[in-house]
Design an enzyme around this catalytic site. Structure first.
Site, PDB file in Angstrom:
ATOM      1  N   LEU A  92     106.644  62.951  63.544  1.00 16.07           N
ATOM      2  CA  LEU A  92     107.850  63.567  64.093  1.00 16.07           C
ATOM      3  C   LEU A  92     107.465  64.634  65.106  1.00 16.07           C
ATOM      4  O   LEU A  92     106.615  65.489  64.823  1.00 16.07           O
ATOM      5  CB  LEU A  92     108.701  64.182  62.970  1.00 16.07           C
ATOM      6  N   PRO A  94     108.118  67.585  68.343  1.00 20.52           N
ATOM      7  CA  PRO A  94     108.983  68.639  68.887  1.00 20.52           C
ATOM      8  C   PRO A  94     109.373  68.316  70.321  1.00 20.52           C
ATOM      9  O   PRO A  94     108.655  67.608  71.034  1.00 20.52           O
ATOM     10  CB  PRO A  94     108.094  69.878  68.831  1.00 20.52           C
ATOM     11  N   GLY A 175     111.306  71.745  64.241  1.00 20.77           N
ATOM     12  CA  GLY A 175     112.202  72.723  63.654  1.00 20.77           C
ATOM     13  C   GLY A 175     112.330  72.607  62.143  1.00 20.77           C
ATOM     14  O   GLY A 175     111.870  71.649  61.519  1.00 20.77           O
ATOM     15  N   CYS A 226     105.424  78.341  68.497  1.00 18.33           N
ATOM     16  CA  CYS A 226     105.659  79.145  67.296  1.00 18.33           C
ATOM     17  C   CYS A 226     104.636  80.265  67.162  1.00 18.33           C
ATOM     18  O   CYS A 226     104.842  81.207  66.392  1.00 18.33           O
ATOM     19  CB  CYS A 226     105.632  78.257  66.045  1.00 18.33           C
ATOM     20  N   LEU A 396     100.606  73.553  62.370  1.00 17.00           N
ATOM     21  CA  LEU A 396     100.158  74.686  61.572  1.00 17.00           C
ATOM     22  C   LEU A 396     100.902  74.738  60.247  1.00 17.00           C
ATOM     23  O   LEU A 396     102.103  75.042  60.204  1.00 17.00           O
ATOM     24  CB  LEU A 396     100.393  75.992  62.336  1.00 17.00           C
TER      25      LEU A 396
END
Length: 452
Positions: A92, A94, A175, A226, A396
């Site tokens: 998946l 981002p 997310g 992030c 991460l």
């Protein structure tokens, strides 16, 4: 996967090199990066060399890791470990960084003889499909099955959920809702936690270096990562000097009126982050908020003295906007760190610009984070760099603090199963007295006589 089951270590390593070159060569990486920015409207096409080298760093770590056959032997314990594929991986992605994330997953999957099926964000669908075409062409050129790498052509939430439910493992980089869906798929999953990177600048810091590191973190890909600095906690004795240094690095200090306008532009009335400022240039965000940045200003600084969910700037911003706080005394600093991570970002990271080992020790002993970067840009250091020892990655883990199963950087070892072969060894059985210490032959308790 069956077709590559017999591949040896040298063969899979060569495939990893092939797909890394195919995507990380300067021409292709630049083209795909520009495509991503143009399609999603997010991120920046600048800073390509640093991000291109991230792929090569991931390749470096992969090439140094055993992933086929015997990967470790412990003769004194009679243990031999064998690597096996985890299977078909649902990847998946981002919207803000599909290229590095995809190549990271592809290198690690191929290294372990897995297959990977990508589920891109709809806003970066065409970019993801183009990246997959390049990866598949590189496999085909080497005579390997190109279907080791696939991508959903018409991504949607229901299709992603179906994919996760039928794959052997999900790796979700994105997310909070995406990660929660991965953990709720009924299959094993590695997710990542939300960021809200906080950086401490104490009285021993090299002010100029610390300001430069913040600028590097805050401006890369328009602050969308992030790991980009979000909150700066600065010792009062160096606060003014550090604030001046930030402005020399291209920071713009918003006044009180501009701060109010920024808050309205970045969050709705319920406190939800608006999509429009995410991964946009500082000038664009300022314009949407109703003011103009001077020439040469690349990130926005907001003075803040309150921490909490009601104080939006103490949370994650996903843009080239940061909050700066002042503290007096390291005990006060530690209290502020705890408060910020109750707002968001628990499990992710802290940076500290300090030469005081006691300060570093005290921060490391209490901060609810998986990684602490000392005197280096968080955006480079957290995910591994050529000047630190962190595993290089694009994913991460943030431990149970961040709702994740691991607090490690997701790397090759997370893409393989391991078979432990155990042979007999001489008995290793300490005496009861040795094991129990002072408790041996001490008081015992009768459950019928002990109250709850």
């Amino acid at each position: 996967m069956e077709a590559v089951g017999h591949y040896d270590q040298a063969t899979v390593d060569r495939l990893c090199q092939a797909i890394a070159w195919a995507t990380a060569n300067e021409q292709t990486f630049g083209r795909l990066t520009r495509m991503s920015v143009e399609e999603s409207g997010m991120g920046s096409a600048e800073g390509v060399p640093a991000r291109r080298w991230k792929i090569l760093g991931i390749l470096r770590d992969a090439l140094r890791t055993k992933s086929v056959g015997i990967i470790e032997e412990l003769p004194e314990r009679g243990i031999v470990k064998y690597a096996k594929p985890v299977g078909v991986i649902a990847g998946l992605l981002p919207v803000t960084n599909p290229l590095v994330t995809m190549v990271n997953m592809a290198i690690n999957a191929i290294k372990c003889k897995d297959a990977v099926i990508f589920s891109p964000h709809p806003l970066s669908r065409n970019t993801a499909l183009n990246i997959v075409r390049v990866l598949r062409a590189a496999l085909r050129k080497q005579g390997a099955p190109e279907d080791l790498i696939l991508c959903l052509e018409k991504p949607s939430i229901p299709l992603a959920q179906e994919l996760m439910s039928i794959c052997d493992l999900t790796i979700a980089t994105g997310g909070v809702q995406m990660v929660r869906a991965a953990y709720g798929s009924g299959k094993p999953a590695y997710g990542v936690g939300a960021g809200n990177a906080t950086v401490v600048v104490d009285e021993t810091a090299d002010i100029a270096e610390a300001a430069m590191n913040t600028r590097i973190s805050k401006t890369q890909n328009h602050g969308s990562g992030c790991s980009c600095d979000g909150n700066l906690l600065v010792e009062a004795s160096v606060y003014d000097a550090f604030l001046a240094a930030l402005q020399k690095e291209g920071g713009y200090l918003a006044n009180d009126d501009e701060k109010r306008k920024l808050e309205a532009a970045m969050w709705d009335a319920e406190g939800h982050c608006r999509i429009e400022p995410v991964a946009r240039a500082a000038g664009v965000i300022a314009e949407k908020a109703g003011f103009t940045l001077p020439e040469g200003k690349t990130f926005i600084i907001v003075k803040e003295d309150k921490i909490g969910k009601a104080h939006r700037f103490s949370g994650e911003k996903l843009s080239p906007v940061l909050a700066i706080f002042s503290y007096s005394g390291f005990d006060s600093l530690l209290t502020m760190v705890s408060a910020i991570f109750e707002v968001g970002g628990k499990g992710h990271s802290v940076g500290i610009a300090s030469f005081d080992d006691d300060h570093i020790l005290r921060l490391a002993s209490m901060a609810p984070v998986s990684r602490i970067m000392v005197r280096q840009p968080n955006v480079r250091g957290n995910a591994g760099s050529f000047t630190n020892g962190m595993p290089q990655t694009a994913s991460l883990g943030c431990g149970t603090w961040g709702g994740n199963i691991t607090s490690e950087n997701i790397s090759v070892k997370h893409y393989m199963n391991t078979t432990w072969v155990s042979r007999p060894i001489p008995e290793d059985k300490p005496s009861e007295q040795e094991l129990l210490g002072d408790f041996y032959n001490s008081e015992t308790f009768d459950p019928e006589l002990v109250s709850l």
